[in-house]
Design a protein around this motif. Structure first.
Motif, PDB file in Angstrom:
ATOM      1  N   SER A 130      31.765   0.449 -27.060  1.00  0.00           N
ATOM      2  CA  SER A 130      32.676   1.501 -27.532  1.00  0.00           C
ATOM      3  C   SER A 130      32.224   2.044 -28.879  1.00  0.00           C
ATOM      4  CB  SER A 130      34.103   0.969 -27.638  1.00  0.00           C
ATOM      5  OG  SER A 130      34.599   0.659 -26.373  1.00  0.00           O
ATOM      6  N   GLU A 131      31.750   1.152 -29.769  1.00  0.00           N
ATOM      7  CA  GLU A 131      31.235   1.589 -31.069  1.00  0.00           C
ATOM      8  C   GLU A 131      30.011   2.481 -30.892  1.00  0.00           C
ATOM      9  OE1 GLU A 131      30.445  -2.062 -33.167  1.00  0.00           O
ATOM     10  OE2 GLU A 131      32.569  -2.617 -33.200  1.00  0.00           O
ATOM     11  N   VAL A 132      29.117   2.063 -30.024  1.00  0.00           N
ATOM     12  CA  VAL A 132      27.907   2.846 -29.764  1.00  0.00           C
ATOM     13  C   VAL A 132      28.289   4.190 -29.148  1.00  0.00           C
ATOM     14  CG1 VAL A 132      25.784   2.941 -28.385  1.00  0.00           C
ATOM     15  CG2 VAL A 132      26.414   0.829 -29.567  1.00  0.00           C
ATOM     16  N   SER A 137      28.772  10.013 -29.225  1.00  0.00           N
ATOM     17  CA  SER A 137      29.578  11.217 -28.998  1.00  0.00           C
ATOM     18  C   SER A 137      29.650  12.069 -30.256  1.00  0.00           C
ATOM     19  CB  SER A 137      30.975  10.858 -28.501  1.00  0.00           C
ATOM     20  OG  SER A 137      31.685  10.122 -29.467  1.00  0.00           O
ATOM     21  N   GLU A 138      29.719  11.432 -31.422  1.00  0.00           N
ATOM     22  CA  GLU A 138      29.730  12.190 -32.672  1.00  0.00           C
ATOM     23  C   GLU A 138      28.404  12.913 -32.881  1.00  0.00           C
ATOM     24  OE1 GLU A 138      30.796   9.262 -35.604  1.00  0.00           O
ATOM     25  OE2 GLU A 138      32.928   9.332 -35.046  1.00  0.00           O
ATOM     26  N   GLU A 139      27.301  12.228 -32.617  1.00  0.00           N
ATOM     27  CA  GLU A 139      25.980  12.832 -32.772  1.00  0.00           C
ATOM     28  C   GLU A 139      25.782  14.017 -31.833  1.00  0.00           C
ATOM     29  OE1 GLU A 139      23.072   9.764 -32.218  1.00  0.00           O
ATOM     30  OE2 GLU A 139      23.821   8.600 -33.927  1.00  0.00           O
ATOM     31  N   LYS A 140      26.302  13.903 -30.627  1.00  0.00           N
ATOM     32  CA  LYS A 140      26.101  14.948 -29.627  1.00  0.00           C
ATOM     33  C   LYS A 140      27.204  16.018 -29.665  1.00  0.00           C
ATOM     34  CE  LYS A 140      23.183  12.462 -26.455  1.00  0.00           C
ATOM     35  NZ  LYS A 140      22.222  13.295 -25.782  1.00  0.00           N
ATOM     36  N   GLY A 141      28.168  15.852 -30.562  1.00  0.00           N
ATOM     37  CA  GLY A 141      29.203  16.857 -30.740  1.00  0.00           C
ATOM     38  C   GLY A 141      30.312  16.834 -29.695  1.00  0.00           C
ATOM     39  N   TYR A 142      30.544  15.695 -29.078  1.00  0.00           N
ATOM     40  CA  TYR A 142      31.622  15.597 -28.096  1.00  0.00           C
ATOM     41  C   TYR A 142      32.933  15.307 -28.813  1.00  0.00           C
ATOM     42  CZ  TYR A 142      28.421  15.684 -24.164  1.00  0.00           C
ATOM     43  OH  TYR A 142      27.486  16.070 -23.240  1.00  0.00           O
ATOM     44  N   ASP A 143      33.968  16.024 -28.407  1.00  0.00           N
ATOM     45  CA  ASP A 143      35.302  15.802 -28.961  1.00  0.00           C
ATOM     46  C   ASP A 143      36.010  14.669 -28.230  1.00  0.00           C
ATOM     47  OD1 ASP A 143      35.241  18.054 -30.799  1.00  0.00           O
ATOM     48  OD2 ASP A 143      35.298  19.294 -28.991  1.00  0.00           O
ATOM     49  N   VAL A 144      35.719  14.546 -26.948  1.00  0.00           N
ATOM     50  CA  VAL A 144      36.401  13.581 -26.108  1.00  0.00           C
ATOM     51  C   VAL A 144      35.414  13.004 -25.097  1.00  0.00           C
ATOM     52  CG1 VAL A 144      38.243  13.262 -24.413  1.00  0.00           C
ATOM     53  CG2 VAL A 144      38.560  14.857 -26.285  1.00  0.00           C
ATOM     54  N   PHE A 168      22.684   1.584 -26.445  1.00  0.00           N
ATOM     55  CA  PHE A 168      23.272   0.247 -26.572  1.00  0.00           C
ATOM     56  C   PHE A 168      22.178  -0.812 -26.610  1.00  0.00           C
ATOM     57  CE2 PHE A 168      25.121  -3.665 -24.908  1.00  0.00           C
ATOM     58  CZ  PHE A 168      26.260  -3.788 -25.691  1.00  0.00           C
ATOM     59  N   ASP A 169      21.248  -0.747 -25.657  1.00  0.00           N
ATOM     60  CA  ASP A 169      20.150  -1.716 -25.624  1.00  0.00           C
ATOM     61  C   ASP A 169      19.298  -1.612 -26.888  1.00  0.00           C
ATOM     62  OD1 ASP A 169      20.829  -2.980 -23.262  1.00  0.00           O
ATOM     63  OD2 ASP A 169      19.527  -1.733 -22.014  1.00  0.00           O
ATOM     64  N   LYS A 170      19.075  -0.391 -27.348  1.00  0.00           N
ATOM     65  CA  LYS A 170      18.272  -0.184 -28.550  1.00  0.00           C
ATOM     66  C   LYS A 170      18.971  -0.778 -29.771  1.00  0.00           C
ATOM     67  CE  LYS A 170      16.214   3.423 -31.403  1.00  0.00           C
ATOM     68  NZ  LYS A 170      16.112   4.871 -31.622  1.00  0.00           N
ATOM     69  N   GLU A 171      20.257  -0.507 -29.919  1.00  0.00           N
ATOM     70  CA  GLU A 171      20.984  -1.011 -31.085  1.00  0.00           C
ATOM     71  C   GLU A 171      21.129  -2.526 -31.045  1.00  0.00           C
ATOM     72  OE1 GLU A 171      24.452   0.860 -32.559  1.00  0.00           O
ATOM     73  OE2 GLU A 171      23.601   2.862 -32.383  1.00  0.00           O
ATOM     74  N   LEU A 172      21.271  -3.094 -29.875  1.00  0.00           N
ATOM     75  CA  LEU A 172      21.374  -4.550 -29.794  1.00  0.00           C
ATOM     76  C   LEU A 172      20.048  -5.224 -30.115  1.00  0.00           C
ATOM     77  CD1 LEU A 172      23.690  -5.651 -26.882  1.00  0.00           C
ATOM     78  CD2 LEU A 172      23.927  -6.071 -29.299  1.00  0.00           C
ATOM     79  N   SER A 173      18.947  -4.551 -29.821  1.00  0.00           N
ATOM     80  CA  SER A 173      17.650  -5.169 -30.095  1.00  0.00           C
ATOM     81  C   SER A 173      17.251  -5.011 -31.560  1.00  0.00           C
ATOM     82  CB  SER A 173      16.570  -4.581 -29.187  1.00  0.00           C
ATOM     83  OG  SER A 173      16.333  -3.224 -29.505  1.00  0.00           O
ATOM     84  N   LEU A 174      17.826  -4.042 -32.281  1.00  0.00           N
ATOM     85  CA  LEU A 174      17.457  -3.826 -33.681  1.00  0.00           C
ATOM     86  C   LEU A 174      17.767  -5.005 -34.587  1.00  0.00           C
ATOM     87  CD1 LEU A 174      18.359  -0.075 -34.301  1.00  0.00           C
ATOM     88  CD2 LEU A 174      16.115  -1.102 -34.122  1.00  0.00           C
ATOM     89  N   PRO A 175      18.988  -5.570 -34.561  1.00  0.00           N
ATOM     90  CA  PRO A 175      19.257  -6.692 -35.466  1.00  0.00           C
ATOM     91  C   PRO A 175      18.338  -7.885 -35.222  1.00  0.00           C
ATOM     92  CG  PRO A 175      21.308  -5.857 -34.555  1.00  0.00           C
ATOM     93  CD  PRO A 175      20.172  -5.158 -33.863  1.00  0.00           C
TER      94      PRO A 175
END
Length: 182
Positions: A130-132, A137-144, A168-175
């Motif tokens: 949900s965080e990702v 959605s903010e980056e792509k300009g989606y309101d909903v 999601f997979d990318k962000e989980l592998s970063l840490p």
């Protein structure tokens, strides 16, 4: 379990659509996500599925042993039924029925526990997802963003599921990558 979590997410996302429509009469950019597919397709989701399958296998072995005991008791009871005294027959029958009830109770308990295990394992993944999704959605300009299951129709280009899986997979592998280098 997954369906319960996905239903809750669908309701929340649907309420977000209604709220967004109330706030903006036009120009809202709406996207959708297939959360079940996203959960099943991410590395974390696949790992969670394997954990759940291991738990299921452990519980299945315990249930199979008890089930075999019940079958053996039933066979023994049928074989000895004619040679046992009425009192012995009733005692064996009572023992058998108790074992059957124990099996039913254990099956119900195992099913409930497995739903709890699935929820415990999937919940942190869905929170992170949900965080990702919010960032995406903010980056792509989606309101909903709504759950796919809540849709009657949407264009394919509004589907963010694949983007969510990749991000999601990318962000989980970063840490993990950062912690190895430290």
């Amino acid at each position: 379990m997954k369906k319960n979590i996905l239903t809750i997410i669908s309701v929340v996302l649907s309420l977000m659509v209604v709220q967004a429509q109330a706030q903006s009469s036009s120009g809202s950019k709406v996207g959708y996500v297939d959360m079940e597919r996203a959960l099943q397709s991410t590395k974390a989701g696949q790992g969670a599925k394997k954990e759940v399958e291991k738990e299921i296998e452990k519980r299945k072995k315990a249930l199979d042993k008890l089930r075999n005991d019940v079958v053996k008791m039933e066979e023994d009871l049928k074989k000895q039924e004619l040679v046992l005294t009425a009192e012995s027959r009733e005692k064996k029958r009572a023992d058998y029925l108790k074992k059957v009830e124990d099996l039913r109770n254990l099956m119900a308990k195992s099913q409930q526990e497995m739903q709890e295990v699935e929820q415990k394992i999937a919940s942190p993944i869905l929170v992170k997802m949900s965080e990702v999704l919010k960032k995406l959605s903010e980056e792509k300009g989606y309101d909903v963003i709504v759950a796919k299951g809540a849709l009657v129709y949407a264009r394919d280009e509004s589907d963010l599921t694949d983007d969510l899986i990749k991000r999601f997979d990318k962000e989980l592998s970063l840490p993990r990558a950062h912690s190895r280098g430290a």
